[in-house]
Design a protein around this motif. Structure first.
Motif, short mmCIF file in Angstrom:
data_model
loop_
_atom_site.label_atom_id
_atom_site.label_comp_id
_atom_site.label_asym_id
_atom_site.label_seq_id
_atom_site.Cartn_x
_atom_site.Cartn_y
_atom_site.Cartn_z
N VAL A 159 -2.64 9.29 -12.63
CA VAL A 159 -1.99 8.22 -13.40
C VAL A 159 -2.74 7.97 -14.71
CG1 VAL A 159 -1.42 5.76 -13.40
CG2 VAL A 159 -0.98 7.13 -11.37
N LEU A 160 -4.06 7.86 -14.63
CA LEU A 160 -4.81 7.59 -15.86
C LEU A 160 -4.62 8.70 -16.88
CD1 LEU A 160 -8.34 6.05 -15.12
CD2 LEU A 160 -6.40 5.09 -16.37
N SER A 161 -4.76 9.96 -16.43
CA SER A 161 -4.63 11.05 -17.40
C SER A 161 -3.21 11.08 -17.97
CB SER A 161 -4.99 12.39 -16.76
OG SER A 161 -4.03 12.78 -15.83
N THR A 162 -2.22 10.77 -17.14
CA THR A 162 -0.85 10.77 -17.65
C THR A 162 -0.67 9.71 -18.73
OG1 THR A 162 -0.05 11.56 -15.52
CG2 THR A 162 1.57 10.57 -16.98
N LEU B 32 -10.38 15.96 -18.37
CA LEU B 32 -9.96 17.37 -18.33
C LEU B 32 -8.46 17.50 -18.13
CD1 LEU B 32 -12.86 18.93 -16.27
CD2 LEU B 32 -12.37 19.21 -18.70
N TYR B 33 -7.91 16.70 -17.23
CA TYR B 33 -6.46 16.77 -17.01
C TYR B 33 -5.71 16.34 -18.26
CZ TYR B 33 -7.49 17.35 -12.04
OH TYR B 33 -7.94 17.81 -10.84
N THR B 34 -6.29 15.37 -18.98
CA THR B 34 -5.66 14.94 -20.22
C THR B 34 -5.57 16.11 -21.19
OG1 THR B 34 -6.52 12.72 -19.94
CG2 THR B 34 -5.81 13.33 -22.14
N SER B 35 -6.69 16.81 -21.40
CA SER B 35 -6.65 17.89 -22.38
C SER B 35 -5.82 19.06 -21.86
CB SER B 35 -8.06 18.34 -22.75
OG SER B 35 -8.82 18.61 -21.61
N MET B 36 -5.74 19.21 -20.54
CA MET B 36 -4.94 20.30 -19.98
C MET B 36 -3.45 20.06 -20.14
SD MET B 36 -6.80 21.62 -16.59
CE MET B 36 -5.55 21.17 -15.47
N ASN B 37 -3.04 18.79 -20.00
CA ASN B 37 -1.61 18.49 -20.04
C ASN B 37 -1.09 18.13 -21.42
OD1 ASN B 37 -1.18 18.97 -17.32
ND2 ASN B 37 -1.71 16.88 -16.74
#
Lengths: 289, 334
Positions: free
Chosen positions: A93-96, A159-164
């Motif tokens: 949720v946070l990374s989204t 990391l998920y933020t930069s990946m997505n």
């Protein structure tokens, strides 16, 4: 009816019965394959509702009575799964949210008021998505180790933020490009600033697109295993990592494992079916509009 | 671009001058805003995706256990005391030499990655394309049918591994039961047998990949101009000819994406094997990505050597990236 037939060429009408016969056979075969496709998932769900004794019989007892014991065992037996599910939820949720906060403005700068060379920017984003994640794993691991960020859920958030981000920018760009420029022009003539336009015009109009984008980012983050496995240890383990260790330790309790797997996959299945058609935009790396 | 459109819509000269000034003032500030809007995400991706990838390339020329710093000395010059962790040193191309010549997992891993790619190309992709055509041609209940095939695409690979472990289970699994090999004397250990397990895992991977390809082709097929197909039928082409001669060529952009995605996914293969092998090396299932992680999460960290394997993966994946970008830019220039 007759009029409709009359407009068709006669040869076509003659062929009709034979063709539909073939189509029926074809359809039946296709459906059999389609059903075989879901059998594994159905088998998992079915097993999760069986008792342990029924789950591990040879041959499998498909018609055994149903029970919720597997789920009960999963939630209240030895290992508490909630912290791991909570970690997954936090990371996803946070990374989204961060991805959306960054991607919508970036997409704005590439569609509504495109900067010069905006296509280069878009392809740079895409190139990062094509890199195998494992190629950057080692340095990330080492740096995280040095700054004490290993086993920290916020590392995964970043990391998920930069990946997505690339996928999100591509998706959002195609959605924002559909907003009629006249609306925004009218608003800016009326003196609406950038922030106001964002809040009152762009975001409301592209809400379905934003929803689809957030769902795909959520699914990708929720499902990620490689980084989560290597960069977390005890306290920041996510659902999939927990699941893998659960299988290793509890592998013999098939019903419990199936219950665990069903629970962990439930959020993405709901999210996926909710936005099935829109997800294509993200899955296709932005090539299909 | 904004200024030109605004100019066109402002006929009176007085307001025109005033507005032009505001536009110019805005656009300077806008430039800053735009730079910020794009800069933050770009920096993030540079810092967390490209920088680590480049760092991997540098690390691949070192020998390092991850303990202590890296000295900018050649390894041959460093004193070696057994038992004491050595600081990192420059190892030149020794890692590559070692990977290519005497790392036992390397060539099997490359071969398995290649087989993975091949199976995706000759099996999963055509299957997905067939599904897409079936749905596009209006198979009965196409909506439900599409959802069935789409299901595996959403599941995590970790979960897919677990599901199939159940299906492949020698004693309790569906497959052995159906083919009658579930007796204790004739069990087939699909995931344990080094001659079988790669193919068994590839069935799992294709199961998901076919759905993925289906979704992409379906989106492409929906965009095909129906009049093209009608024209072909009028000219007497049958369905087969219509698809391959008329529809397929218009799917070129999708085909490029599918080639790229296929290569990327086959290089990325990690989760399925990781689950199947319970995190331990398993004969028959060596993969490049698995080898990379085994060199860092194990007891003996071999950062330099792990990086070398990562670089091999990186170089291979640059091929599809380049093809894609080349295609994309060429399309744009036209």
């Amino acid at each position: 009816m007759t009029a409709a037939v009359a407009t068709r060429p006669t040869t076509h009408a003659e062929k009709e019965p034979r063709k539909s016969h073939a189509n029926v056979y074809f359809g039946v075969i296709a459906w059999i394959i389609g059903i075989i496709f879901v059998v594994p998932v159905l088998f998992m769900i079915l097993t999760s509702f069986h008792s342990e004794a029924d789950a591990s019989t040879n041959p499998p007892s498909v018609g055994a009575p149903l029970t919720l014991d597997g789920y009960r065992e999963f939630f209240s037996g030895g290992i508490d799964p909630w912290p791991y599910l909570a970690n997954s939820l936090t990371a996803s949720v946070l990374s989204t949210i961060i991805v959306l906060a960054l991607a919508i403005p970036a997409a704005y700068a590439c569609s509504i008021r495109p900067v010069r060379k905006w296509t280069d920017v878009m392809f740079f984003f895409l190139s990062t998505k094509m890199l195998p994640p494992v190629a950057g794993l080692l340095p990330i691991y080492l740096i995280a180790q040095r700054i004490n960020m290993l086993d920290n859920i916020f590392l995964l958030v970043i990391l998920y933020t930069s990946m997505n981000l690339p996928i999100a920018v591509w998706m959002m760009r195609s959605f924002l490009a559909e907003i009629p420029p006249a609306i925004l022009e009218a608003a800016s003539i009326d003196g609406a600033g950038l922030l106001y336009q964002m809040r009152r015009i762009i975001v409301p109009i592209s809400m379905p697109g934003i929803a689809a984008t957030s769902l795909i980012c959520f699914i990708f983050s929720w499902n990620e295993l490689l980084f989560a496995r290597v960069l977390t240890g005890v306290s920041a383990q996510t659902g999939p990592v927990f699941l893998t260790s659960f299988v290793t330790s509890q592998g013999l309790f098939l019903a419990k494992v199936c219950a665990a797997a069903t629970i962990v996959s439930l959020p993405v299945l709901i999210a996926g079916f909710a936005a099935q058609d829109k997800l294509v935009q993200g899955l296709s790396l932005g090539a299909v509009k | 671009m904004v200024s030109t459109t605004t100019e066109k819509t402002t006929p009176p000269a007085t307001t025109k001058r005033r507005r032009r000034r505001t536009v110019r003032r805005l656009s300077r500030r806008d430039k800053l805003v735009m730079a910020l809007l794009l800069g933050v995400p770009l920096l993030l991706d540079l810092a967390f995706v490209w920088f680590p990838a480049l760092a991997t390339v540098l690390l691949s020329f070192t020998k390092w256990t991850g303990v202590g710093g890296i000295h900018l000395k050649a390894c041959s010059a460093a004193s070696s005391l057994p038992g004491i962790p050595q600081p990192g040193c420059i190892n030149g191309v020794q890692n590559y030499n070692q990977a290519f010549t005497n790392y036992p997992d390397f060539w099997p891993a490359v071969r398995h990655n290649a087989i993975w790619l091949l199976v995706f190309i000759v099996f999963a992709t055509p299957l997905g394309m067939l599904f897409a055509v079936l749905i596009d041609r209006g198979i009965r209940g196409s909506r439900v049918y599409q959802s069935l095939l789409f299901l595996p695409v959403m599941l995590s690979l970790a979960l897919i591994g677990i599901i199939w472990e159940l299906i492949y289970s020698p004693n309790y699994g569906l497959i052995n039961t159906i083919i009658g090999r579930n007796g204790n004397n004739n069990l087939i250990d699909w995931l344990g047998d080094p001659h079988l397990n790669l193919w068994a895992v590839l069935v799992e991977a294709s199961w998901r990949q076919a759905g993925y390809v289906m979704v992409l082709y379906l989106a492409g097929l929906k965009a095909v101009d129906p009049s093209l197909r009608e024209a072909a039928l009028m000219d007497g082409a049958n369905a087969w000819q219509t698809f391959w001669r008329v529809v397929f060529p218009t799917l070129r952009p999708i085909n490029v994406v599918i080639v790229v995605i296929t290569v990327i996914e086959s290089l990325r293969a990690f989760d399925l094997v990781y689950i199947t092998s319970k995190g331990n090396p398993l004969r028959g299932l060596e993969l490049l990505s698995v080898s990379v992680t085994q060199n860092i999460v194990g007891e003996t960290q071999r950062i330099g050597f792990g990086s070398t394997l990562g670089v091999v993966l990186l170089v291979i994946s640059l091929v599809p990236i380049t093809i894609f970008l080349y295609n994309a830019f060429r399309r744009e220039e036209r």
